[in-house]
Write an enzyme that holds these catalytic residues in place. Sequence first.
Site, short mmCIF file in Angstrom:
data_model
loop_
_atom_site.label_atom_id
_atom_site.label_comp_id
_atom_site.label_asym_id
_atom_site.label_seq_id
_atom_site.Cartn_x
_atom_site.Cartn_y
_atom_site.Cartn_z
NE ARG A 1 9.62 87.29 -15.76
CZ ARG A 1 9.08 86.15 -16.19
NH1 ARG A 1 9.49 85.65 -17.35
NH2 ARG A 1 8.16 85.54 -15.49
CE LYS B 1 10.74 85.31 -11.09
NZ LYS B 1 9.86 86.39 -10.57
CE1 TYR C 1 -0.41 92.06 -15.05
CE2 TYR C 1 -0.31 89.68 -15.14
CZ TYR C 1 0.31 90.89 -15.06
OH TYR C 1 1.70 90.95 -15.00
#
Length: 352
Positions: A163, A188, A329
């Site tokens: 990220r 996170k 995905y």
Amino acid sequence: MDPSPEPSLRPADSPSSGNKNQTNAPPCPWNQALLSLSNEIKVRQYSPKTLKSYTLWAEKLRYFTLHKPPEMLDVEDVKRFLTHLAVERKVAASSQNQAFNALLFFFRHVLHREFGTMEGVVRVKRKPYIPVVLSREEVWRVIENLKYPFDLIVKILYGCGLRLSECMKLRIQDLNFDAMILTIHDGKGKKDRTVPIPQKLKIELENHLHLVVEKHEKDLASGYAGVFLPSAIERKYPGAAKELVWQWVFPSKELTLVPDTGELRRYHLHETHVQKAIKMAVRKSKLLKRASAHTFRHTFASHLLAANVDLRTIQELLGHSDIRTTMIYTHTVISTTIKEKKSPLDFDDGIF
């Protein structure tokens, strides 16, 4: 969708604002509640983004209930508010869920009451989400239109699946060139994880760190106070802020003046600078897709899945706590799977 204050929010309503004509007035119950909310979040060491989000949702409930005293709030107020978000405001399902989690925390830890059931609330239907994924040629076109150090940052985002916030918070000690692994601390959900450093980035990263070391030596010579550190670490290790291992991998260009102490400290490169550089590079690349910093993380995962890397391995590399998050995905590729940790930046197809 990020929550934002309702149009009815006035400066005088803000917890941080004061009224000079009411210096002897009793403290506002809502201001006290919001302060308690902030303290509860900080005690649990949640991220600043969580603090901002939860505070804004509590404020939205405050305005929706016309400043009804916090101690008078009940579950019906929350139900009406969540239904209002779905029916009137037409927010996304993720925003309604964020509001629910924020208010659940507010009731439990600030008002010390349980929600009970949420029956009767109109729930926003979650739409299937398929992320935007670039081809390897498109990734390279964007990188070619980026200047240093933004090109290196995008290579890390794509090559390691980070990220943007995780990349910006990297410190020198997080790079292990002996084992060729990169450690992400406090990702996170406050989780740590490791990912392989792409072999093709080793020399480029080493050259970059050489420049970072030079900048650090100049900072020391100028008498600066060090980098910003979590307060707990600075209390435990008073000299850590000036140690090389704690310096940012991507330091900001300018030092920051701390008003309270008059110290000069260095922060990491701000995310907005990277986002603007990527936006400009995408425009110059004439891509026919929407692309942001997070797109390179999506592309990392999709390209690994297309290369038959096991879904559980990709979940581990991305730091997802739930395999269902990683499974989005599967909609972007057709693949069979093998269990092997590898970076897409190291695929031998001659593009990079």
